[in-house]
Write a protein that holds these residues in place. Structure first.
Motif, PDB file in Angstrom:
ATOM      1  N   ALA A   5       0.900  -1.253   0.009  1.00 37.70           N
ATOM      2  CA  ALA A   5       0.044   0.017   0.034  1.00 37.70           C
ATOM      3  C   ALA A   5       0.997   1.222   0.053  1.00 37.70           C
ATOM      4  CB  ALA A   5      -0.889   0.014   1.293  1.00 37.70           C
ATOM      5  N   GLN A   6       0.378   2.238  -0.739  1.00 36.16           N
ATOM      6  CA  GLN A   6       1.207   3.527  -0.604  1.00 36.16           C
ATOM      7  C   GLN A   6       0.421   4.602  -0.905  1.00 36.16           C
ATOM      8  OE1 GLN A   6       4.074   2.900  -3.756  1.00 36.16           O
ATOM      9  NE2 GLN A   6       5.298   4.914  -3.258  1.00 36.16           N
ATOM     10  N   ILE A   7       0.723   5.869  -0.216  1.00 33.46           N
ATOM     11  CA  ILE A   7       0.100   7.004  -0.406  1.00 33.46           C
ATOM     12  C   ILE A   7       1.411   8.016  -1.259  1.00 33.46           C
ATOM     13  CG2 ILE A   7      -1.823   7.029   1.299  1.00 33.46           C
ATOM     14  CD1 ILE A   7      -0.031   8.746   2.889  1.00 33.46           C
ATOM     15  N   THR A   8       0.946   8.794  -2.112  1.00 35.82           N
ATOM     16  CA  THR A   8       2.117   9.574  -2.943  1.00 35.82           C
ATOM     17  C   THR A   8       1.356  10.879  -3.021  1.00 35.82           C
ATOM     18  OG1 THR A   8       2.553   7.479  -4.266  1.00 35.82           O
ATOM     19  CG2 THR A   8       3.434   9.487  -4.998  1.00 35.82           C
ATOM     20  N   ASP A   9       2.289  12.046  -2.416  1.00 38.71           N
ATOM     21  CA  ASP A   9       1.714  13.302  -2.462  1.00 38.71           C
ATOM     22  C   ASP A   9       0.368  13.472  -2.266  1.00 38.71           C
ATOM     23  OD1 ASP A   9       2.390  16.000  -3.096  1.00 38.71           O
ATOM     24  OD2 ASP A   9       1.798  15.808  -5.011  1.00 38.71           O
ATOM     25  N   LEU A  10      -0.135  12.800  -1.197  1.00 41.95           N
ATOM     26  CA  LEU A  10      -1.399  13.175  -0.822  1.00 41.95           C
ATOM     27  C   LEU A  10      -1.630  14.185   0.192  1.00 41.95           C
ATOM     28  CD1 LEU A  10      -4.216  11.595  -0.793  1.00 41.95           C
ATOM     29  CD2 LEU A  10      -3.430  10.610   1.253  1.00 41.95           C
ATOM     30  N   THR A  11      -2.612  15.094  -0.479  1.00 43.11           N
ATOM     31  CA  THR A  11      -3.139  16.141   0.234  1.00 43.11           C
ATOM     32  C   THR A  11      -4.502  16.247   0.460  1.00 43.11           C
ATOM     33  OG1 THR A  11      -1.483  17.911  -0.639  1.00 43.11           O
ATOM     34  CG2 THR A  11      -3.268  18.949   0.121  1.00 43.11           C
ATOM     35  N   VAL A  12      -5.170  16.283   1.679  1.00 37.44           N
ATOM     36  CA  VAL A  12      -6.346  16.461   2.307  1.00 37.44           C
ATOM     37  C   VAL A  12      -6.841  17.476   2.995  1.00 37.44           C
ATOM     38  CG1 VAL A  12      -7.996  14.988   3.413  1.00 37.44           C
ATOM     39  CG2 VAL A  12      -6.283  13.767   2.332  1.00 37.44           C
ATOM     40  N   ASP A  13      -8.017  18.271   2.309  1.00 38.31           N
ATOM     41  CA  ASP A  13      -8.417  19.293   2.999  1.00 38.31           C
ATOM     42  C   ASP A  13      -9.897  19.062   3.459  1.00 38.31           C
ATOM     43  OD1 ASP A  13      -6.324  21.033   2.560  1.00 38.31           O
ATOM     44  OD2 ASP A  13      -7.031  21.401   0.243  1.00 38.31           O
ATOM     45  N   ALA A  31       1.684  14.123   1.601  1.00 37.68           N
ATOM     46  CA  ALA A  31       2.425  13.122   2.228  1.00 37.68           C
ATOM     47  C   ALA A  31       2.644  11.893   1.398  1.00 37.68           C
ATOM     48  CB  ALA A  31       1.142  12.674   3.497  1.00 37.68           C
ATOM     49  N   ASP A  32       3.813  11.197   1.768  1.00 33.27           N
ATOM     50  CA  ASP A  32       4.170  10.216   0.874  1.00 33.27           C
ATOM     51  C   ASP A  32       4.538   9.059   1.941  1.00 33.27           C
ATOM     52  OD1 ASP A  32       4.632  10.855  -1.706  1.00 33.27           O
ATOM     53  OD2 ASP A  32       6.001  12.659  -0.616  1.00 33.27           O
ATOM     54  N   LEU A  33       3.931   7.731   1.825  1.00 35.27           N
ATOM     55  CA  LEU A  33       4.353   6.703   2.686  1.00 35.27           C
ATOM     56  C   LEU A  33       4.285   5.373   1.822  1.00 35.27           C
ATOM     57  CD1 LEU A  33       4.631   5.690   5.620  1.00 35.27           C
ATOM     58  CD2 LEU A  33       2.218   5.601   5.853  1.00 35.27           C
ATOM     59  N   ALA A  34       5.288   4.569   2.014  1.00 36.68           N
ATOM     60  CA  ALA A  34       4.950   3.199   1.346  1.00 36.68           C
ATOM     61  C   ALA A  34       5.066   2.188   2.394  1.00 36.68           C
ATOM     62  CB  ALA A  34       6.339   3.097   0.421  1.00 36.68           C
ATOM     63  N   LEU A  35       4.286   1.179   2.253  1.00 40.92           N
ATOM     64  CA  LEU A  35       4.138   0.194   3.313  1.00 40.92           C
ATOM     65  C   LEU A  35       4.529  -1.171   2.670  1.00 40.92           C
ATOM     66  CD1 LEU A  35       0.879   1.280   4.829  1.00 40.92           C
ATOM     67  CD2 LEU A  35       3.176   1.581   5.677  1.00 40.92           C
ATOM     68  N   PRO A  36       5.749  -1.866   2.867  1.00 45.82           N
ATOM     69  CA  PRO A  36       6.207  -3.074   2.340  1.00 45.82           C
ATOM     70  C   PRO A  36       5.428  -4.238   2.819  1.00 45.82           C
ATOM     71  CG  PRO A  36       7.995  -2.212   3.753  1.00 45.82           C
ATOM     72  CD  PRO A  36       6.917  -1.127   3.833  1.00 45.82           C
ATOM     73  N   ALA A  37       5.211  -5.096   2.050  1.00 44.32           N
ATOM     74  CA  ALA A  37       4.636  -6.305   2.554  1.00 44.32           C
ATOM     75  C   ALA A  37       5.652  -7.258   3.286  1.00 44.32           C
ATOM     76  CB  ALA A  37       4.109  -7.410   1.283  1.00 44.32           C
ATOM     77  N   GLY A  38       5.100  -7.934   4.402  1.00 46.75           N
ATOM     78  CA  GLY A  38       6.108  -8.536   5.304  1.00 46.75           C
ATOM     79  C   GLY A  38       6.703  -7.761   6.167  1.00 46.75           C
ATOM     80  N   ASP A  39       6.149  -6.532   6.747  1.00 51.13           N
ATOM     81  CA  ASP A  39       7.144  -5.633   7.593  1.00 51.13           C
ATOM     82  C   ASP A  39       6.295  -5.018   8.269  1.00 51.13           C
ATOM     83  OD1 ASP A  39       9.164  -4.619   8.906  1.00 51.13           O
ATOM     84  OD2 ASP A  39      10.142  -3.757   7.375  1.00 51.13           O
ATOM     85  N   VAL A  40       6.711  -4.431   9.665  1.00 50.27           N
ATOM     86  CA  VAL A  40       5.756  -3.693  10.363  1.00 50.27           C
ATOM     87  C   VAL A  40       6.513  -2.164  10.311  1.00 50.27           C
ATOM     88  CG1 VAL A  40       5.137  -3.169  12.914  1.00 50.27           C
ATOM     89  CG2 VAL A  40       5.143  -5.446  12.111  1.00 50.27           C
ATOM     90  N   THR A  41       5.530  -1.302  10.030  1.00 51.05           N
ATOM     91  CA  THR A  41       5.843   0.103   9.896  1.00 51.05           C
ATOM     92  C   THR A  41       5.387   0.910  11.017  1.00 51.05           C
ATOM     93  OG1 THR A  41       6.261  -0.048   7.359  1.00 51.05           O
ATOM     94  CG2 THR A  41       6.118   2.371   8.340  1.00 51.05           C
ATOM     95  N   ALA A  42       6.065   1.602  11.798  1.00 48.64           N
ATOM     96  CA  ALA A  42       5.550   2.455  12.874  1.00 48.64           C
ATOM     97  C   ALA A  42       5.330   3.803  12.334  1.00 48.64           C
ATOM     98  CB  ALA A  42       6.104   2.399  14.243  1.00 48.64           C
ATOM     99  N   LEU A  43       4.173   4.453  12.400  1.00 45.73           N
ATOM    100  CA  LEU A  43       3.893   5.857  12.156  1.00 45.73           C
ATOM    101  C   LEU A  43       3.884   6.831  13.498  1.00 45.73           C
ATOM    102  CD1 LEU A  43       3.522   7.828   9.759  1.00 45.73           C
ATOM    103  CD2 LEU A  43       1.112   7.379   9.976  1.00 45.73           C
TER     104      LEU A  43
END
Length: 255
Positions: A5-13, A31-43
């Motif tokens: 899953a990924q968000i790329t240059d995401l702007t929300v008003d 906002a940009d965020l890439a979530l790799p399969a098989g891993d835990v990402t802490a935000l």
């Protein structure tokens, strides 16, 4: 690296009141965020910086008044302009969500088992509620209990069981250990790490970074501020000693 899953240059008003002239608040800003399969990402990031809005965006649950630009991708599917029906087909099957208040996410007048069984039917799960409870190490009689009869740790594990019913490729947990003692927190982190080991991309929004890292369950950390992701990478990359904002989130992490 397989990006689930990924968000790329995401702007929300978001319009804060009704009407065509409603004032608008920018809650995510490129906002940009890439979530790799098989891993835990802490935000991580200060309160109000937009962490939970990222989770909502990845679930298709942003407020109806949101004005969105940028890209939201789940697997190979561009969901940026998807409607509620398309998102509903993903939630539970390809996207699992563990809410911040696990106990209140269950209907109080029905047993936990009946509710998780309903989730299983809805997502055509290949495991029963009883098998899911066993997978998250809950006692055999938990399905007969009502939500108010569960401890905080048990409710959290039951919520994880429900989120795992469809074997999602993306699992999102919002402050999953905020009300738990250290032992229960370690159990929850272990369960989320197991989901990642089974191939899911796991995103955890947390202020409890110390216990997460102590559990050795986290592969990446993404740092947010003012609606944007400043940095993302392995923990050691955020501990370079040159970023005072990043350092405040690691000051209680054991060396």
């Amino acid at each position: 690296m397989d990006i689930a899953a990924q968000i790329t240059d995401l702007t929300v008003d978001i319009a804060v009141r009704g009407g065509r002239a409603a004032p608008v608040v920018r809650v995510l800003d490129g906002a940009d965020l890439a979530l790799p399969a098989g891993d835990v990402t802490a935000l991580i990031g200060e309160s109000g910086c937009g962490k939970s809005l990222v989770a909502l965006a990845l679930c298709g649950l942003l407020p109806a008044s949101s004005r969105i630009s940028g890209r939201i991708t789940i697997g190979d599917d561009d969901m940026s302009a998807a409607g509620e029906r398309a998102w509903r087909q993903l939630r539970g099957r390809r996207i699992g969500l563990v809410p911040q208040s696990a106990a209140t996410s269950f209907t109080p007048v029905r047993t936990v088992g009946s509710q998780v069984a309903e989730v299983c039917r809805r997502v055509n799960a290949d495991r029963t509620a009883e098998q899911l409870f066993a997978a998250v190490r809950l006692p055999g009689d938990v399905g007969d209990r009502y939500p108010h009869e569960l401890s905080g740790g048990m409710a959290q594990r039951a919520a994880i069981a429900a989120a795992l019913a469809g074997r999602p490729e993306l699992l999102i947990a919002d402050e999953p250990t905020s009300a738990l003692d250290p032992d229960n927190a370690a159990t929850v982190w272990g369960l989320l790490a197991e989901a990642a080991a089974d191939g899911a991309a796991v995103l955890v929004i947390t202020h409890d970074l110390a216990s997460l890292l102590a559990a050795d369950a986290c592969g990446q950390v993404a740092l947010m501020r003012d609606g944007a992701v400043l940095r993302q990478g392995p923990v050691v990359d955020l501990l370079d000693g040159h970023d005072e904002y990043a350092a405040r989130f690691f000051d209680r992490v054991p060396a």
